[in-house]
Design a protein around this motif. Structure first.
Motif, short mmCIF file in Angstrom:
data_model
loop_
_atom_site.label_atom_id
_atom_site.label_comp_id
_atom_site.label_asym_id
_atom_site.label_seq_id
_atom_site.Cartn_x
_atom_site.Cartn_y
_atom_site.Cartn_z
N GLU A 80 0.89 -1.07 0.05
CA GLU A 80 -0.10 0.02 -0.03
C GLU A 80 0.91 1.36 -0.12
OE1 GLU A 80 -2.84 -0.21 3.31
OE2 GLU A 80 -3.73 -1.98 2.57
N THR A 134 -9.19 7.30 4.40
CA THR A 134 -8.38 6.23 3.96
C THR A 134 -6.98 6.54 3.92
OG1 THR A 134 -8.08 4.24 2.47
CG2 THR A 134 -8.73 6.55 1.42
N ASP A 135 -6.03 5.80 4.03
CA ASP A 135 -4.48 6.22 3.71
C ASP A 135 -4.16 6.26 2.51
OD1 ASP A 135 -4.16 6.18 6.64
OD2 ASP A 135 -3.42 4.14 6.57
N ARG A 169 -9.17 2.94 -7.29
CA ARG A 169 -8.57 3.32 -6.30
C ARG A 169 -7.36 4.19 -6.63
NH1 ARG A 169 -8.78 -0.82 -1.60
NH2 ARG A 169 -6.75 0.40 -1.10
N TRP A 181 -4.80 4.73 -3.20
CA TRP A 181 -5.24 4.23 -1.96
C TRP A 181 -5.64 2.86 -1.96
CZ3 TRP A 181 -7.89 7.38 -4.81
CH2 TRP A 181 -9.04 7.17 -5.29
#
Length: 182
Positions: A32, A152-153, A105, A182
């Motif tokens: 991630e 979210t990160d 994403r 993300w």
């Protein structure tokens, strides 16, 4: 004695399983963390072909084959020799192609910046021309994808692509591609 051996074996299996589970979690977080860098790498190296209608004399369409970053850089301006309607067709095909290549994403913001005023061949339209304070720099923008959720990160990476003399007439501009994943 047998129950002690069995207890120790079960305990070792549980410890081994927890180490494997923790290792997998750590790998996911590293993946991630590198997501935007991976997308930026794909933009810079992956090629695609975009065809768009022109209805111009002898030809009904044109085809451009380039890296995804080059396609985005061209789409932020205007392909040489095109009017606003043809430019819009080209932009929409580039956005479709990049969206298909990157999936969800991911958000890509493309900004063309040029010193001085906009060239005559790139008139301001639909809020795409954004002069900076003082009127010293002109910029055109393009976005692909949706904004990341606030909860979210997000990782980010930036690519810079040189401006084209065909786009700004002087070659002094640059295209900045900001990738968020993300």
């Amino acid at each position: 004695m047998t129950s002690t051996v069995l207890d120790v074996t079960v305990m070792l299996l549980c410890v081994s399983a927890s180490v494997v589970a923790l290792g997998a979690v750590e790998s996911d977080s590293e993946t991630e963390r590198d997501a935007a860098a991976d997308v930026a790498d794909r933009l810079a190296t992956e090629t695609a072909t975009v065809s768009y209608e022109v209805n111009d004399g002898d030809h009904d369409s044109r085809t451009v084959h380039a890296t995804l970053a080059e396609l985005l850089a061209t789409a932020v301006g205007r392909p040489p020799g095109t009017d606003g309607e043809i430019r819009d067709r080209f932009r929409s095909r580039v956005i479709e192609r990049v969206t298909d290549a990157l999936g969800g994403r991911t958000r890509v913001d493309v900004r063309y910046e040029s010193d001085g005023s906009p060239p005559a061949e790139l008139p301001a339209r639909d809020g795409e021309f954004h002069p900076r304070p003082g009127g010293e720099t002109a910029a055109w923008t393009l976005t692909v994808g949706s904004e990341p959720p606030a909860s979210t990160d997000v990782t980010a990476a930036v690519l810079t692509h040189p401006g084209s003399k065909r786009t700004d007439g002087s070659g002094q501009g640059r295209v900045r591609i900001v990738v968020r994943a993300w």
